[in-house]
Every structure is written in C-alpha cells, then in structure tokens.
Scaffold this motif. Structure first.
Motif, PDB file in Angstrom:
ATOM      1  N   ILE A 173       1.056  -1.117  -0.005  1.00  0.00           N
ATOM      2  CA  ILE A 173       0.136  -0.032   0.017  1.00  0.00           C
ATOM      3  C   ILE A 173       0.840   1.237  -0.153  1.00  0.00           C
ATOM      4  O   ILE A 173       0.592   2.158  -0.715  1.00  0.00           O
ATOM      5  CB  ILE A 173      -0.849  -0.044   1.054  1.00  0.00           C
ATOM      6  CG1 ILE A 173      -2.158  -1.243   0.959  1.00  0.00           C
ATOM      7  CG2 ILE A 173      -1.660   1.360   1.243  1.00  0.00           C
ATOM      8  CD1 ILE A 173      -2.786  -1.358   2.286  1.00  0.00           C
ATOM      9  N   ARG A 209       3.633   1.521  -1.411  1.00  0.00           N
ATOM     10  CA  ARG A 209       4.344   1.728  -2.680  1.00  0.00           C
ATOM     11  C   ARG A 209       3.045   2.231  -3.519  1.00  0.00           C
ATOM     12  O   ARG A 209       3.698   3.221  -4.459  1.00  0.00           O
ATOM     13  CB  ARG A 209       4.665  -0.027  -3.183  1.00  0.00           C
ATOM     14  CG  ARG A 209       6.007   0.267  -3.742  1.00  0.00           C
ATOM     15  CD  ARG A 209       6.499  -1.033  -4.015  1.00  0.00           C
ATOM     16  NE  ARG A 209       5.674  -2.218  -4.591  1.00  0.00           N
ATOM     17  CZ  ARG A 209       5.431  -3.361  -4.253  1.00  0.00           C
ATOM     18  NH1 ARG A 209       6.305  -3.605  -3.138  1.00  0.00           N
ATOM     19  NH2 ARG A 209       4.579  -4.082  -4.350  1.00  0.00           N
ATOM     20  N   ASP A 210       1.906   1.791  -3.212  1.00  0.00           N
ATOM     21  CA  ASP A 210       0.926   2.515  -4.250  1.00  0.00           C
ATOM     22  C   ASP A 210       0.386   3.880  -3.703  1.00  0.00           C
ATOM     23  O   ASP A 210       0.576   4.547  -4.758  1.00  0.00           O
ATOM     24  CB  ASP A 210      -0.373   1.505  -3.931  1.00  0.00           C
ATOM     25  CG  ASP A 210      -1.536   1.707  -5.077  1.00  0.00           C
ATOM     26  OD1 ASP A 210      -0.943   1.312  -6.278  1.00  0.00           O
ATOM     27  OD2 ASP A 210      -2.399   2.212  -5.043  1.00  0.00           O
ATOM     28  N   LEU A 211       0.731   4.245  -2.572  1.00  0.00           N
ATOM     29  CA  LEU A 211       0.573   5.691  -2.121  1.00  0.00           C
ATOM     30  C   LEU A 211       1.601   6.449  -2.883  1.00  0.00           C
ATOM     31  O   LEU A 211       1.434   7.574  -3.460  1.00  0.00           O
ATOM     32  CB  LEU A 211       0.726   5.514  -0.633  1.00  0.00           C
ATOM     33  CG  LEU A 211      -0.634   5.231  -0.122  1.00  0.00           C
ATOM     34  CD1 LEU A 211      -0.262   5.425   1.657  1.00  0.00           C
ATOM     35  CD2 LEU A 211      -1.728   6.490  -0.376  1.00  0.00           C
ATOM     36  N   ALA A 212       2.897   5.882  -3.030  1.00  0.00           N
ATOM     37  CA  ALA A 212       4.105   6.511  -3.529  1.00  0.00           C
ATOM     38  C   ALA A 212       3.893   6.946  -5.166  1.00  0.00           C
ATOM     39  O   ALA A 212       4.366   8.052  -5.607  1.00  0.00           O
ATOM     40  CB  ALA A 212       5.384   5.854  -3.247  1.00  0.00           C
ATOM     41  N   ARG A 213       3.091   6.212  -5.687  1.00  0.00           N
ATOM     42  CA  ARG A 213       2.692   6.405  -7.231  1.00  0.00           C
ATOM     43  C   ARG A 213       1.683   7.912  -7.124  1.00  0.00           C
ATOM     44  O   ARG A 213       1.830   8.212  -8.290  1.00  0.00           O
ATOM     45  CB  ARG A 213       1.891   5.392  -7.429  1.00  0.00           C
ATOM     46  CG  ARG A 213       2.361   3.834  -7.801  1.00  0.00           C
ATOM     47  CD  ARG A 213       1.513   2.765  -8.314  1.00  0.00           C
ATOM     48  NE  ARG A 213       0.993   3.082  -9.345  1.00  0.00           N
ATOM     49  CZ  ARG A 213      -0.128   2.529  -9.876  1.00  0.00           C
ATOM     50  NH1 ARG A 213      -0.922   1.700  -9.061  1.00  0.00           N
ATOM     51  NH2 ARG A 213      -0.650   2.795 -11.226  1.00  0.00           N
TER      52      ARG A 213
END
Lengths: 857, 77
Positions: free
Chosen positions: B15, B17-21
């Motif tokens: 998650i 990692r996804d937020l960092a997108r």
C-alpha cells in the motif's frame, strides 16, 4: 440533479433515437410523483445542513479514518447527486414500439408492445393494484375492426416490492425492457396499421416520474404461430426439458446446487433451449441475470457456440427487490430459479454434433454475508438433426473466475434473436456481428425475443470490449451493498491483477486546487513539484500548531497547561527553561522518529512512512499503558515517588525539567497518528527529500507543535492571565484524567483493529491488572508505611502484579485481527483493494472509481 | 461509480508503494479516477474535504462520462 429534487416540470420531450413507431411527441406534466421513492426537498435540506455542520465541526477533530466517504455511507450526508446519477440519463427514458403478426388463414393475431427503458427508469405492470402508482394501460385506438381478444401479458414477471410510499400496496415494475403481448382478432387479410394507445407513468429511481401518453402505430410484421404470445412461447420452451433427471453439481461448501440440460436435438432453422437450474440453500439468494453496470448479476458467458445462436437468459422466477439502499436496489432470486437460454440453429446448419461451452459466474449471499463470487464451466453437445424431443447432458465443473471474466472480455456471448426466436436476418446479422458493442445489455427480464426496433444506446456502451466487460458480473457492487460487507478478491484474482496491470506506474492526477486551471481535455497533471520547500515548511509549521487540538495530543497538553498555571508567579527564567525543556523533548523525539524512518528508507529502500510505529501493536499497547498510568495518576490512584522520574505532565508543580522534557517526548509519540490530515502533502514532500532537508522540515513541524507553549514561557504575562492555582485544580486534574482515559480509548480502537476482539479483551484485562498494581503502589509506597509492609505491598507486590499485566499486554499485542475494518460499515458498495484492482476496475467497468486509502488508527 | 477501500491499518508495504505512485506517504488519501483514465487524470482530494469539494469532483466526473457517452453516440450514428 433536478431529477432528484423534484418532478420534471413541463419539459418538452425530445424525439427519441430509433423509435420508428412513435407518432407523437408529448409533454410531461407536473402532477407525477415518484411512486415508490421520493426525496422531499425539506428533508434533504435538513440532512444536508446537519451533515454540513457535522462535517465542519467534526473534521478538525477527526482521526484519519474520518474522511468524507463514511459520512456518506452512514447517510449523514447524502450528495444531491447520487452515485447512480453518474451514469448518463437519456433525455427520453422510455422508447415505445408496437408490432403485430397474424396467424395465417385465421382472424387471430398477436399484438406486441415493447418499451425499452433507460437505466434507472421503470414502468408499472398492467396489473398494478389500485391505490398505488398508475398501471400501464394498453388499448387499441383504431381501427375499430381490430379488437383485443385477451389481456396483455408481459414476457416476464415484474419486479415486486412492498411500497414505502403507498401503504399496503405491492408495486410491480419493469426495468430495462418488457414486451407485452395480447391476442387480437382482426378482419381477414388485414395488414394495415393498428393505432395503439398506452397510458401510465415512467419513474426514475431517483424519484421523478413522467406520465406516459403514447400513441403508437403497430405495423404488420408477418405471420405468427397459432395463438402464441411471447409469454406462451417462452413457457412452452421452458417446459421442454426435464431438469429433474440432470446430475446435480455443487461447489464444495457452496449453497448453490446447479442442474442443467439442453435440447438433445434441434432441426436446422428451429430452436431449442439450454437450461440452468439453481437450487439455493435456505436463507441464500443469487442475483438476477440482469447485467447492468450498477448491480450484481448472474452471468452466462457462452464462449463456444459452434455456429449456433444462443440467446439471452430468461426466467419466469419472481425477482425480489431489496431497496435497503435506495441508490442501489438489489435484485435477486431465492429458493429455486431456472434460466433458459434459447438455442437457435440457423437454417442450413450442417447436421451433426455442435458443442456449446461457456461459464457461469454467480454469487450466493444471505442478507448479511456473501460467498466469494464463483465460476463454473459448462459444456454440452447439441445434435443438429431431426429435432427429436429429449434432453442431453450439460456437464459442469469448477472454473477460475478470472478465466471466466477474461473469456467474457471482448467475447460476444449472447446473440440477438428476433421475435420468432430466429437469428436476425442477414442484413441485420452482419451488422450485429460486426460490432459486439451493438449487442443489447443482458437483461434478466429480456425475453428470448428482441424487437427489431433500434434500442437506445446503453449508457454504458463503450466499444466492443467494454460492452462485454459491462456484462461481467458486478458481484462486488452487489455483495458489498449488503451492509458491512467488503468484497474481497480470491488469491487467483489478486495474482492475476498484479500480473496483468502495471502497478508501479506513476498515477496521473490533479489536485483539487489544480482542477479549475486544468479543464477536461487539457490533459494537465499535478506533480509533487507543486509543493516547494517553502510551502512545505509553512504547511509543517501550521500543521504542527493545529495538531495541538487533535484528540491524540490535547489531553497531554492539557497537563502542560496546568503545569504553567502552577508556575504562575515563578521565576521567569525557570518558566522559560521549562518551555525549552518541553520543546527539546518534543524535538528530540521528533528527530529520533524521523531519523529511524529516514535511515530505514535510505538503507533498505522501503516505503516506511511517518507514523509507521502506529502499525505496530506493541508500540500502541505501550502507549496505551503509559497513558492509562498517567490517567490513574491524575485520578489520584497513586502518586509517583520522589525518587522516580516524573513522567509526562505530573501536576505537582515542583518537578524538574525532566518532566517537561518527557512531556515533549510523549507529545510527539501520541501526535503521529493524528498528523495525517494536516500534513499529508507536506509530509509526503518531506519524506521525498534528502535527509538534511527532511530533518529541517521535521524540526519545523515540531516547533509548530511547541510554539504555543514557548510563547507562554517566553511571555510570562500570558501565564499570569491564566486562573490562579486553587481548589479548582483538583477538579481539573481529575477531569484531565478522564480526558486521558478517552485518549486511551482512542488508541484502543486502533489496537482492536490490529489485534481483534481477542487482543482487545486481553488488553482490557491487562489494564485492570495494571490498575490493581497502581492501587497497591499508591496505598503502600508512602513513606509513613512501615518498611516491611512498604516493600512487600508497596513495591514487590505491585511490581509482580504489573509484570503480570505487562505479560498480558504482550499476549494481547501478539493477537492479530481477522475482522473487517469497522470503517466499512454503512452500506456503500466497497470493494477491497489489491495491486492492479483500480486498473482492472477501470478497464472492465469504464466507470468512475473512488479509491479511499484509510486506516483504523 | 465503483468504490474501493484501501485499509492500511496494518501498514502494508504494497500500500505504501501504491501511495508513492501518487506522491503520498500518509493517510488519509482519496483518489478519484475518471472512467477514461489515464486519458483524463485522476483527482487527488485534499486531506480535509467538504461537501462542496466532493460535489465539484463528482460533477467533473459526470461531465467526463457525458462527454464519453456523446462521443460514443456520434460514433454509433
């Protein structure tokens, strides 16, 4: 929006697309009102104002989980634009048409009236009981020589539900489309036009209604089979097969038992049927075969037809409508349901065996829970030959849902069959085949006959792939519409999603503030570059100041204020030193936390975030125990001994600077879970910067928290304005104890989310034990207690009891929750996230996707 | 509209990692994707949003959806 708030007012109707038989335009009157669901503007306005107030008052105090979405879910705030209103409303919600056929050599015929409705609209049955909405009435206006010889029958059962407007009235309504047919008598050889009058009303799910006053011209379309209406035909086909002898199939532990059979032999040019029967365990239901893009459905995906045509699934089984969620009515069957898919053998088809293969995707639910969506693969062989009566076996076996969904993607798995059950004529056929996107949406209530009249474009039509996609069972929406159910994907689906979609690509986004300057179509995007060092600095400082009012921090700082009160009149230099010690403790803790996070990020390259410690149950547990002990201290259960370090904001007023320092440390530790709402952008920027710059920003953040106290310390005159010390402080002290207990409860919520009911109950028991230890310590550690007794009951026994409590805390923190986040209760249709889920949903559903990243702490 | 909830109570790496997108590190985050994403960008809501903000975004999404439908109609005709 107007549709929702009030009935349509005298709007001139626009000519509808493709309604070749319409002869009159018409106007809508103001008298129509929603038959089933109305939203009174006054009620709406009250809800809106209350929700607005709640939002404005509640947001600053809210923890991260309190974003807008749950408020919407709990009905406290209803957007005047419903979720469904994001779909496109046709200007003309209903397209009417009429045709008739004649039985050769007789004076009998069949008159058919069809209405195709836009998504979210419905009409009422011809048998709608009085006292409710206006039933649909169909009469022959001209010529007088043509007369009805029977009542109009619908091609499928209406959806029935108790009215919440008309007490005691059962509402019968048709969605998507319906064909009524009635037997007629007409002069021999008559093939002229028949004028048909239709009256009634069309209503939207949002609540507005328009009257129906249609005058249609029914054209002669050919010969009819002897006295068979649409309903007759459907019934005759359904009863052909004997499903009772079919071998049952059931997924392990699944409440649905399937049986299937197909026509054994079909003559070229004739039609047979493929039937599926689902028998459900008590309490369970499966969703209708109606596929629209808002509700769940049971999908029949025929992937191999071997040159035959397979029509839409129909069922005579009653549809149950659950309007628990007005914006997302659920339509399902319970008990026993049989779907029939007509199988048309085109004329000239070679004799022999023809394999038909496909999938069924379905989901069984009760009113409170759902099984995961399930798929099965079916296969049968139909012989094109003499058309002898009898059934043949349809084998079924387990299938993976992603495989079935992929098979549905871009695959034309249903054919259009004309009114006589035939495939469309050559010209139409090629058109139909040429574009899968032209296939009408699957409709549970769609008969095996589809009018040749052009259907209005589906709101969801978006090209061949998306059209097929739109037929994919939207089980997630359906299941999650049941309160507190969040639909989860299976491990296979999760793996599939991660494999198929790029889950590392940067997300193209605009912020709210950028939205106005980037109109639709401009292609503009924001980036993290819009946040500069200075704006991040400002955001961190202001965010830190505001953070003092958050529920995590406020009780601790209340103690500090009390400390200031006690210091009133003291040496200003000493007061300043307390302030500096407090700020120092706060900053040191901030630097330590930031240092740990930055070190891990840099050395391991992982995405550890600010507040990561709150995801650790051991840390949360330790915080709870610490705050609980502080609360007990303030409540007077015990006092810290003079030889012990004074923790937090002890209210004695004579403490050293270490107390202020530790208060600062504690403030930082409890502040992190509340910092998200204020520091989202600034913190994201900070964590992306080099370590030096990040540490500067963290420092400013800490200074932001500390600045109100530093001001008090450096301007003692301000302290002197606080109330003078007195008896009120004892009340204030105990009050602050309760505030601390409230903070404990706040953290226990997070702890419970992490460790489940078991962990939470262990922690509660541990706190009781710790309280007992504190009581003994408080009672027997005082200097006046004899040494032996003091050591036995004031130190050793409390230590032993506290150790037991600590051990219980450790056990509690070892537990792990398996329950859903409490955040999801409330009834909106939430789906669980996995990498690739957003991309998959966008691709398959072609709809707006709202993604809410949240946590229970 | 499809609603997806990302529950980061237990702070998962995937998650984060996804937020960092979306250049985000901490919660809460609300992202609204239009039906034709990535042709049109998603909208990232502020941490604090009011009804007016939500309406503004939903209206934009509705317009995008209407535009898409209109263009499909044009193609079909």
């Amino acid at each position: 929006m107007q549709d929702i708030l009030m009935p349509a007012n005298n709007e001139t109707r626009q000519p509808s697309v493709g309604s070749s038989s319409r002869v009159f335009g018409r106007t809508k009157s103001t008298s129509a009102k929603s038959a089933r669901r109305t939203i009174r503007p006054s009620v709406f306005a009250i809800k809106f104002v209350v929700a607005l107030l709640v939002t404005l008052v509640g947001l600053p105090l809210a923890a991260p989980q309190l974003s807008l979405a749950p408020a919407m879910a709990q009905g406290g705030f209803k957007l005047p634009m419903s979720v469904r209103s994001l779909g496109i409303q046709n200007e003309d919600p209903a397209t009417w048409s009429a045709t008739y056929r004649v039985v050769p050599g007789t004076d009998e015929g069949v008159l058919e009236v069809e209405v195709v409705l836009s998504q979210g609209w419905h009409v009422f049955s011809t048998t709608q009981e009085s006292g409710g909405p206006i039933p649909t009435s169909i009469t022959i206006a001209a010529p007088k020589a043509v007369q009805l010889s029977g009542a109009f029958q619908p091609d499928h059962e209406p959806e029935s539900a108790e009215s919440d407007v008309f007490e005691g009235v059962t509402i019968e309504e048709f969605h998507d489309s319906v064909i009524w047919s009635a037997k007629i008598v007409l002069p021999p050889g008559y093939q002229g036009d028949i004028e048909v009058a239709v009256d009634g009303q069309t209503c939207s799910e949002a609540g507005s209604c328009t009257p129906v006053q249609e005058s249609l011209v029914a054209k002669y379309t050919g010969e009819a089979k002897p006295v068979q209406t649409v309903a007759d035909t459907a019934t005759a086909k359904v009863t052909k097969l004997d499903l009772a002898k079919a071998k049952p199939y059931r997924e392990p532990k699944n409440p649905v038992q399937w049986k299937a059979a197909a026509s054994k032999s079909i003559a070229a040019g004739d039609r047979g049927v493929l039937q599926f029967n689902a028998t459900l365990d008590p309490e369970y239901h499966v969703y209708t075969a109606a596929v629209d893009d808002a509700n769940s459905s049971t999908n029949f995906i025929v992937t191999n037809k071997s040159g035959l045509k397979v029509g839409m699934p129909t069922t005579p089984t009653k549809i149950i409508v659950d309007n628990t969620l007005p914006t997302l009515p659920m339509k399902y069957h319970d008990g026993d349901v049989t779907w029939s898919l007509p199988v048309q053998v085109p004329a000239g088809t070679a004799a022999g065996e023809h394999k038909i293969e496909g999938f069924i995707v379905y989901q069984a639910c009760t009113k409170s829970a759902c099984y995961p969506p399930t798929a099965l693969k079916f296969e049968t062989v139909i012989v094109v030959g003499d058309g002898a009566a009898g059934s043949t076996v349809v084998s079924m076996k387990p299938a993976k849902r992603p495989v079935a969904l992929d098979a549905a993607d871009g695959n034309k798995w249903v054919d259009e069959l004309d009114a006589a059950g035939n495939a469309p004529a050559a010209g139409n056929q090629s058109q139909s085949d040429a574009s899968t996107s032209q296939a009408p949406p699957i409709n549970p209530s769609t008969p095996d006959q589809v009018s040749a009249a052009e259907s209005p474009p589906s709101p969801d039509s978006s090209g061949s792939n998306s059209k097929a996609d739109s037929r994919i069972a939207d089980s997630a929406s359906a299941a999650s519409a049941i309160s507190s159910v969040v639909v989860k994907d299976s491990p296979e689906e999760i793996a599939e999603m991660a494999k198929l979609y790029n889950v590392d690509e940067k997300i193209r986004y605009l912020t709210l503030s950028d939205m106005d300057s980037n109109p639709i179509g401009s292609g503009g995007v924001s980036s993290s570059d819009t946040m500069t060092f200075w704006s991040a600095l400002f955001g961190a400082f202001v965010g830190g100041i505001i953070l003092n009012l958050m529920p995590c921090v406020f009780p601790v700082l209340g103690l500090k204020v009390m400390g200031f009160v006690k210091q009133a009149g003291n040496d200003p230099a000493k007061i300043r030193m307390h302030g500096i010690a407090f700020a120092g403790g706060l900053l040191v803790a901030m630097w330590v936390l930031a240092g740990i996070i930055l070190t891990i990020k840099i050395s391991l390259g992982t995405n550890i975030n600010w507040g990561a410690q709150m995801s650790e149950p051991y840390f949360v547990c330790a915080m709870i125990v610490l705050l609980f002990l502080l609360g007990l201290n303030l409540a007077g259960v015990f006092e810290f001994g003079t030889s012990m370090t004074r923790v937090g904001g002890s209210i004695q007023g004579k403490e050293g600077y270490s107390s202020s320092f530790l208060s600062g440390v504690l403030t930082t530790l409890v502040a992190t879970p509340c910092s998200g709402p204020f520091l989202g952008a600034a913190m994201s920027y900070t964590l992306a910067q080099p370590a030096g710059i990040a540490m500067i920003l963290f420092t400013v953040f800490g200074l932001g928290i500390a600045v109100p106290y530093l001001l008090l310390c450096f301007f003692p005159a301000l302290i002197n304005r606080l109330p003078r010390p007195g008896a009120w402080m004892e009340t204030f002290k105990v009050t602050m104890a309760f505030a601390l207990f409230a903070t404990v409860a706040f953290f226990m919520q997070a702890f419970g989310s992490q460790t489940g009911a078991s962990g939470l109950s262990w922690l509660a028991m541990a706190l009781v034990v710790i309280a007992l230890a504190a009581y003994y310590y408080g009672n027997y550690s005082a200097p006046h207690v004899p040494d032996g007794k003091r050591w036995a009951f004031g130190y050793i026994m409390p230590l032993a009891i506290f150790s037991l409590g600590a051990w219980m805390c450790y056990g509690a923190a070892n537990e792990r929750s398996t329950a859903e986040s409490s955040y999801h209760a409330g009834g909106l249709a939430w789906q669980d996230w996995n990498p690739g889920k957003v991309e998959q949903t966008l691709r398959r559903k072609k709809k707006t996707v709202w993604v809410d990243y949240t946590a229970d702490w | 509209m499809e609603l997806i909830v990302v529950d980061d109570t237990l702070r998962e790496e995937r998650i984060s990692r996804d937020l960092a997108r979306a250049d985000r590190q901490i919660l809460p985050v609300n992202l609204i994707y239009p039906p034709n994403y990535p042709e049109e960008p998603a909208i990232l809501l502020d941490e604090f949003i009011g009804p007016a903000d939500a309406l503004k975004v939903l209206e934009r999404m509705e317009k995008i959806q209407n535009n898409l439908a209109s263009s499909r109609l044009a193609v079909n005709h």
